[in-house]
Design a protein around this motif. Sequence first.
Motif, PDB file in Angstrom:
ATOM      1  N   ALA A  10       0.829  -1.206   0.000  1.00  0.00           N
ATOM      2  CA  ALA A  10       0.000   0.000   0.000  1.00  0.00           C
ATOM      3  C   ALA A  10       0.864   1.257   0.000  1.00  0.00           C
ATOM      4  O   ALA A  10       0.560   2.225  -0.711  1.00  0.00           O
ATOM      5  CB  ALA A  10      -0.939  -0.009   1.203  1.00  0.00           C
ATOM      6  N   GLU A  11       1.929   1.254   0.773  1.00  0.00           N
ATOM      7  CA  GLU A  11       2.829   2.419   0.799  1.00  0.00           C
ATOM      8  C   GLU A  11       3.519   2.602  -0.546  1.00  0.00           C
ATOM      9  O   GLU A  11       3.683   3.726  -1.025  1.00  0.00           O
ATOM     10  CB  GLU A  11       3.853   2.271   1.924  1.00  0.00           C
ATOM     11  N   SER A  17       2.776   8.302  -8.706  1.00  0.00           N
ATOM     12  CA  SER A  17       2.199   9.602  -9.062  1.00  0.00           C
ATOM     13  C   SER A  17       0.700   9.505  -9.353  1.00  0.00           C
ATOM     14  O   SER A  17      -0.059  10.429  -9.066  1.00  0.00           O
ATOM     15  CB  SER A  17       2.936  10.198 -10.261  1.00  0.00           C
ATOM     16  N   GLY A  18       0.258   8.382  -9.901  1.00  0.00           N
ATOM     17  CA  GLY A  18      -1.154   8.224 -10.214  1.00  0.00           C
ATOM     18  C   GLY A  18      -2.025   8.205  -8.968  1.00  0.00           C
ATOM     19  O   GLY A  18      -3.104   8.806  -8.939  1.00  0.00           O
ATOM     20  N   SER A  19      -1.556   7.530  -7.937  1.00  0.00           N
ATOM     21  CA  SER A  19      -2.300   7.462  -6.688  1.00  0.00           C
ATOM     22  C   SER A  19      -2.462   8.846  -6.086  1.00  0.00           C
ATOM     23  O   SER A  19      -3.564   9.256  -5.722  1.00  0.00           O
ATOM     24  CB  SER A  19      -1.582   6.544  -5.690  1.00  0.00           C
ATOM     25  N   ARG A  20      -1.383   9.562  -6.017  1.00  0.00           N
ATOM     26  CA  ARG A  20      -1.432  10.912  -5.452  1.00  0.00           C
ATOM     27  C   ARG A  20      -2.288  11.839  -6.329  1.00  0.00           C
ATOM     28  O   ARG A  20      -3.010  12.689  -5.808  1.00  0.00           O
ATOM     29  CB  ARG A  20      -0.024  11.491  -5.316  1.00  0.00           C
ATOM     30  N   ALA A  21      -2.196  11.672  -7.633  1.00  0.00           N
ATOM     31  CA  ALA A  21      -2.960  12.540  -8.537  1.00  0.00           C
ATOM     32  C   ALA A  21      -4.470  12.372  -8.322  1.00  0.00           C
ATOM     33  O   ALA A  21      -5.204  13.350  -8.288  1.00  0.00           O
ATOM     34  CB  ALA A  21      -2.596  12.246  -9.992  1.00  0.00           C
ATOM     35  N   ILE A  22      -4.902  11.124  -8.180  1.00  0.00           N
ATOM     36  CA  ILE A  22      -6.330  10.888  -7.951  1.00  0.00           C
ATOM     37  C   ILE A  22      -6.745  11.433  -6.592  1.00  0.00           C
ATOM     38  O   ILE A  22      -7.751  12.121  -6.468  1.00  0.00           O
ATOM     39  CB  ILE A  22      -6.674   9.385  -8.061  1.00  0.00           C
ATOM     40  N   GLU A  23      -5.964  11.137  -5.568  1.00  0.00           N
ATOM     41  CA  GLU A  23      -6.322  11.572  -4.219  1.00  0.00           C
ATOM     42  C   GLU A  23      -6.354  13.093  -4.092  1.00  0.00           C
ATOM     43  O   GLU A  23      -7.232  13.663  -3.459  1.00  0.00           O
ATOM     44  CB  GLU A  23      -5.346  11.007  -3.192  1.00  0.00           C
ATOM     45  N   ALA A  80     -18.772  -4.397 -13.993  1.00  0.00           N
ATOM     46  CA  ALA A  80     -17.436  -4.134 -14.541  1.00  0.00           C
ATOM     47  C   ALA A  80     -16.979  -2.718 -14.212  1.00  0.00           C
ATOM     48  O   ALA A  80     -15.850  -2.508 -13.752  1.00  0.00           O
ATOM     49  CB  ALA A  80     -17.435  -4.362 -16.053  1.00  0.00           C
ATOM     50  N   VAL A  81     -17.857  -1.736 -14.432  1.00  0.00           N
ATOM     51  CA  VAL A  81     -17.505  -0.344 -14.118  1.00  0.00           C
ATOM     52  C   VAL A  81     -17.324  -0.178 -12.612  1.00  0.00           C
ATOM     53  O   VAL A  81     -16.401   0.498 -12.152  1.00  0.00           O
ATOM     54  CB  VAL A  81     -18.567   0.634 -14.671  1.00  0.00           C
ATOM     55  N   MET A  82     -18.177  -0.832 -11.833  1.00  0.00           N
ATOM     56  CA  MET A  82     -18.068  -0.773 -10.378  1.00  0.00           C
ATOM     57  C   MET A  82     -16.731  -1.347  -9.920  1.00  0.00           C
ATOM     58  O   MET A  82     -16.060  -0.779  -9.043  1.00  0.00           O
ATOM     59  CB  MET A  82     -19.214  -1.560  -9.746  1.00  0.00           C
ATOM     60  N   PHE A  83     -16.297  -2.440 -10.515  1.00  0.00           N
ATOM     61  CA  PHE A  83     -15.026  -3.062 -10.154  1.00  0.00           C
ATOM     62  C   PHE A  83     -13.856  -2.143 -10.493  1.00  0.00           C
ATOM     63  O   PHE A  83     -12.958  -1.934  -9.676  1.00  0.00           O
ATOM     64  CB  PHE A  83     -14.887  -4.409 -10.879  1.00  0.00           C
ATOM     65  N   ILE A  84     -13.876  -1.567 -11.692  1.00  0.00           N
ATOM     66  CA  ILE A  84     -12.789  -0.666 -12.115  1.00  0.00           C
ATOM     67  C   ILE A  84     -12.726   0.568 -11.222  1.00  0.00           C
ATOM     68  O   ILE A  84     -11.650   0.965 -10.769  1.00  0.00           O
ATOM     69  CB  ILE A  84     -12.959  -0.277 -13.600  1.00  0.00           C
ATOM     70  N   THR A  85     -13.869   1.173 -10.957  1.00  0.00           N
ATOM     71  CA  THR A  85     -13.867   2.373 -10.103  1.00  0.00           C
ATOM     72  C   THR A  85     -13.498   2.020  -8.670  1.00  0.00           C
ATOM     73  O   THR A  85     -12.839   2.811  -7.979  1.00  0.00           O
ATOM     74  CB  THR A  85     -15.228   3.100 -10.143  1.00  0.00           C
ATOM     75  N   GLY A  86     -13.872   0.833  -8.212  1.00  0.00           N
ATOM     76  CA  GLY A  86     -13.455   0.389  -6.879  1.00  0.00           C
ATOM     77  C   GLY A  86     -11.945   0.245  -6.789  1.00  0.00           C
ATOM     78  O   GLY A  86     -11.330   0.642  -5.796  1.00  0.00           O
ATOM     79  N   LEU A  87     -11.337  -0.314  -7.833  1.00  0.00           N
ATOM     80  CA  LEU A  87      -9.869  -0.407  -7.864  1.00  0.00           C
ATOM     81  C   LEU A  87      -9.225   0.980  -7.852  1.00  0.00           C
ATOM     82  O   LEU A  87      -8.213   1.204  -7.174  1.00  0.00           O
ATOM     83  CB  LEU A  87      -9.406  -1.173  -9.105  1.00  0.00           C
ATOM     84  N   LEU A  88      -9.810   1.920  -8.584  1.00  0.00           N
ATOM     85  CA  LEU A  88      -9.269   3.283  -8.603  1.00  0.00           C
ATOM     86  C   LEU A  88      -9.417   3.965  -7.244  1.00  0.00           C
ATOM     87  O   LEU A  88      -8.514   4.703  -6.828  1.00  0.00           O
ATOM     88  CB  LEU A  88      -9.950   4.112  -9.691  1.00  0.00           C
ATOM     89  N   LEU A  89     -10.507   3.714  -6.555  1.00  0.00           N
ATOM     90  CA  LEU A  89     -10.680   4.279  -5.212  1.00  0.00           C
ATOM     91  C   LEU A  89      -9.641   3.692  -4.259  1.00  0.00           C
ATOM     92  O   LEU A  89      -9.069   4.407  -3.427  1.00  0.00           O
ATOM     93  CB  LEU A  89     -12.092   4.003  -4.688  1.00  0.00           C
ATOM     94  N   PHE A  90      -9.394   2.400  -4.375  1.00  0.00           N
ATOM     95  CA  PHE A  90      -8.344   1.775  -3.565  1.00  0.00           C
ATOM     96  C   PHE A  90      -6.989   2.371  -3.917  1.00  0.00           C
ATOM     97  O   PHE A  90      -6.182   2.683  -3.039  1.00  0.00           O
ATOM     98  CB  PHE A  90      -8.331   0.257  -3.771  1.00  0.00           C
ATOM     99  N   TYR A  91      -6.730   2.533  -5.202  1.00  0.00           N
ATOM    100  CA  TYR A  91      -5.460   3.077  -5.686  1.00  0.00           C
ATOM    101  C   TYR A  91      -5.211   4.484  -5.151  1.00  0.00           C
ATOM    102  O   TYR A  91      -4.083   4.855  -4.847  1.00  0.00           O
ATOM    103  CB  TYR A  91      -5.473   3.068  -7.216  1.00  0.00           C
ATOM    104  N   LYS A  93      -6.225   5.749  -2.255  1.00  0.00           N
ATOM    105  CA  LYS A  93      -5.980   5.757  -0.805  1.00  0.00           C
ATOM    106  C   LYS A  93      -5.630   4.352  -0.312  1.00  0.00           C
ATOM    107  O   LYS A  93      -6.325   3.781   0.528  1.00  0.00           O
ATOM    108  CB  LYS A  93      -7.220   6.264  -0.070  1.00  0.00           C
ATOM    109  N   PRO A  94      -4.550   3.790  -0.809  1.00  0.00           N
ATOM    110  CA  PRO A  94      -4.264   2.387  -0.483  1.00  0.00           C
ATOM    111  C   PRO A  94      -3.898   2.139   0.980  1.00  0.00           C
ATOM    112  O   PRO A  94      -4.285   1.118   1.539  1.00  0.00           O
ATOM    113  CB  PRO A  94      -3.106   2.036  -1.414  1.00  0.00           C
TER     114      PRO A  94
END
Length: 186
Positions: A10-11, A17-23, A80-91, A93-94
């Motif tokens: 997670a750290e 950069s992608g994780s920080r950009a989304i957050e 499928a969209v729910m799964f992808i967006t869930g992964l992005l939400l995890f990404y 704030k891991p």
Amino acid sequence: MINEWLLQFAEWLYATSGSRAIEQSYYLYNWIETTHVLTVMVSLGMLIFIDLRMLGLAMPNVSAVKLANRLNLVMMIGFAVMFITGLLLFYAKPVYTTQSIWFRIKFLLLIIAFINAVLFHRRMLASGASWEFDAKAPRNLQLGAAFSLVLWIGVVTTGRLIAYDWYQCYRELPQWLSVAAGCVAP
């Protein structure tokens, strides 16, 4: 040991950069979260219709097989969209998510719900269509539908609770809860 590995992963993920950009984005995280919630509503709305029909609690005069066939495509696209967006939400704030007891429970419930869905689908195909106009599906399908409803209520509830920090690692927690939440002593 697994908690340490998950925290390190997670750290590492959070350092990208992608994780920080989304957050840190003013809108992107909110759009992803909104899309996630909307596709949860669409997918589970379709699933609830199918489950209620199997239980004989809704649309008893409609062919169960035709109902499932008509709603499956929309439901699967939503999942499928729910799964992808869930992964992005995890990404985004891991570290926070990895150390959330609610996320861990939700993840476990999702795995069980997936297994239940696969078994349900197999049982439905194996049972043939002789019952499709009956008010209720055969008993094994009713049990799968009821279990599905319970699991998805749990998934939605725990998903919503992820936002709250009642049991986060920076708080004083009982030992068992600290381990279950994935807390790693410094």
